[in-house]
Write a protein that holds these residues in place. Structure first.
Motif, mmCIF file in Angstrom:
data_model
loop_
_atom_site.group_PDB
_atom_site.id
_atom_site.type_symbol
_atom_site.label_atom_id
_atom_site.label_comp_id
_atom_site.label_asym_id
_atom_site.label_seq_id
_atom_site.Cartn_x
_atom_site.Cartn_y
_atom_site.Cartn_z
ATOM 1 N N LEU A 294 10.005 0.227 -16.012
ATOM 2 C CA LEU A 294 8.906 -0.602 -16.658
ATOM 3 C C LEU A 294 7.413 0.207 -16.496
ATOM 4 C CD1 LEU A 294 9.997 -4.339 -15.472
ATOM 5 C CD2 LEU A 294 10.096 -3.169 -17.771
ATOM 6 N N GLY A 295 7.049 -0.051 -15.436
ATOM 7 C CA GLY A 295 5.455 0.771 -15.132
ATOM 8 C C GLY A 295 5.692 1.860 -14.046
ATOM 9 N N GLY A 296 6.743 2.029 -13.436
ATOM 10 C CA GLY A 296 6.878 3.081 -12.671
ATOM 11 C C GLY A 296 6.686 2.794 -11.199
ATOM 12 N N VAL A 297 6.341 1.522 -10.750
ATOM 13 C CA VAL A 297 6.103 1.086 -9.527
ATOM 14 C C VAL A 297 7.282 1.373 -8.232
ATOM 15 C CG1 VAL A 297 5.285 -0.932 -7.986
ATOM 16 C CG2 VAL A 297 4.476 -0.881 -10.187
ATOM 17 N N CYS A 298 8.398 1.027 -8.714
ATOM 18 C CA CYS A 298 9.539 1.334 -7.804
ATOM 19 C C CYS A 298 9.725 2.755 -7.551
ATOM 20 C CB CYS A 298 10.773 0.698 -8.389
ATOM 21 S SG CYS A 298 10.698 -1.188 -8.256
ATOM 22 N N GLY A 299 9.555 3.502 -8.707
ATOM 23 C CA GLY A 299 9.594 5.041 -8.732
ATOM 24 C C GLY A 299 8.547 5.538 -7.618
ATOM 25 N N LEU B 155 8.308 6.851 0.060
ATOM 26 C CA LEU B 155 9.027 6.644 1.115
ATOM 27 C C LEU B 155 10.483 7.744 1.266
ATOM 28 C CD1 LEU B 155 9.577 2.742 0.875
ATOM 29 C CD2 LEU B 155 8.261 4.042 2.450
ATOM 30 N N ASN B 156 10.328 8.698 0.274
ATOM 31 C CA ASN B 156 11.354 9.752 0.046
ATOM 32 C C ASN B 156 12.681 9.170 0.120
ATOM 33 O OD1 ASN B 156 11.797 12.308 -0.351
ATOM 34 N ND2 ASN B 156 12.067 12.851 1.880
ATOM 35 N N VAL B 157 12.880 8.044 -0.607
ATOM 36 C CA VAL B 157 14.304 7.460 -0.690
ATOM 37 C C VAL B 157 14.402 7.496 -2.159
ATOM 38 C CG1 VAL B 157 14.226 6.061 1.319
ATOM 39 C CG2 VAL B 157 13.428 5.047 -0.804
ATOM 40 N N ASP B 158 15.746 7.341 -2.675
ATOM 41 C CA ASP B 158 16.478 7.338 -3.941
ATOM 42 C C ASP B 158 15.563 5.796 -4.659
ATOM 43 O OD1 ASP B 158 18.569 6.181 -6.066
ATOM 44 O OD2 ASP B 158 18.451 8.396 -6.026
ATOM 45 N N VAL B 159 15.305 6.161 -5.821
ATOM 46 C CA VAL B 159 14.597 4.926 -6.659
ATOM 47 C C VAL B 159 15.639 3.875 -6.638
ATOM 48 C CG1 VAL B 159 15.371 5.838 -8.747
ATOM 49 C CG2 VAL B 159 13.008 4.346 -8.610
ATOM 50 N N ALA B 160 16.959 3.826 -6.600
ATOM 51 C CA ALA B 160 17.646 2.731 -6.599
ATOM 52 C C ALA B 160 17.754 1.817 -5.544
ATOM 53 C CB ALA B 160 19.273 3.474 -6.969
ATOM 54 N N TYR B 161 17.584 2.367 -4.405
ATOM 55 C CA TYR B 161 17.194 1.711 -3.127
ATOM 56 C C TYR B 161 16.176 0.620 -3.622
ATOM 57 C CZ TYR B 161 20.833 4.631 -1.208
ATOM 58 O OH TYR B 161 21.954 5.127 -0.837
ATOM 59 N N GLY C 116 -6.644 6.976 -2.089
ATOM 60 C CA GLY C 116 -6.481 7.870 -0.988
ATOM 61 C C GLY C 116 -5.171 7.333 -0.031
ATOM 62 N N LEU C 117 -4.359 6.375 -0.729
ATOM 63 C CA LEU C 117 -2.965 5.725 -0.076
ATOM 64 C C LEU C 117 -1.886 6.925 -0.385
ATOM 65 C CD1 LEU C 117 -3.073 1.950 -0.809
ATOM 66 C CD2 LEU C 117 -3.447 2.920 1.365
ATOM 67 N N GLY C 118 -2.301 7.526 -1.476
ATOM 68 C CA GLY C 118 -1.234 8.481 -1.655
ATOM 69 C C GLY C 118 -0.108 7.830 -2.459
ATOM 70 N N LEU C 119 -0.192 6.808 -2.902
ATOM 71 C CA LEU C 119 0.704 6.124 -3.520
ATOM 72 C C LEU C 119 0.752 6.214 -5.105
ATOM 73 C CD1 LEU C 119 3.643 4.481 -3.277
ATOM 74 C CD2 LEU C 119 2.371 2.634 -2.791
ATOM 75 N N LYS C 120 1.402 6.556 -5.904
ATOM 76 C CA LYS C 120 1.295 6.555 -7.362
ATOM 77 C C LYS C 120 2.564 6.141 -7.994
ATOM 78 C CE LYS C 120 -1.639 10.683 -7.326
ATOM 79 N NZ LYS C 120 -1.910 12.202 -8.060
ATOM 80 N N ARG C 121 2.465 5.550 -9.155
ATOM 81 C CA ARG C 121 3.444 5.174 -10.070
ATOM 82 C C ARG C 121 4.315 6.267 -10.280
ATOM 83 N NH1 ARG C 121 1.590 3.028 -14.560
ATOM 84 N NH2 ARG C 121 -0.448 3.835 -14.352
#
Length: 84
Positions: free
Chosen positions: A21-26, A32-38, A10-15
């Protein structure tokens, strides 16, 4: 346990699909609608501070759903419960 996984979904957060690695940062970057590099740079800075950065990342990888809405920890627990 099902309620916990429903709350996580329900949080709407997906890898994310952009995986190193695991896609957590992505996944966090997509939410957050920001570039993954940040997000990756932020995580690396967080990891330099003495603390539980690795444990946080591992926990997020285990409990955040992937793009198919599958949670690794939930799948593991279901397989384990199905065994005698």
């Amino acid at each position: 346990m099902d309620k916990f996984f429903s709350i996580v979904r329900g949080l709407g957060l997906k890898r994310g699909p952009q995986r190193w690695l695991g896609g957590v940062c992505g996944g966090i970057a997509a939410k957050l609608n920001v570039d993954v590099a940040y997000v990756r740079i932020g995580y690396l800075l967080f990891a330099l501070i003495p603390g539980p950065a690795f444990v946080f990342y591992l926990a997020a990888w285990l409990i955040l759903p992937d793009q198919r809405n599958a949670i690794i920890l939930e799948s593991f627990l279901e397989r384990r419960a199905g065994r005698p």
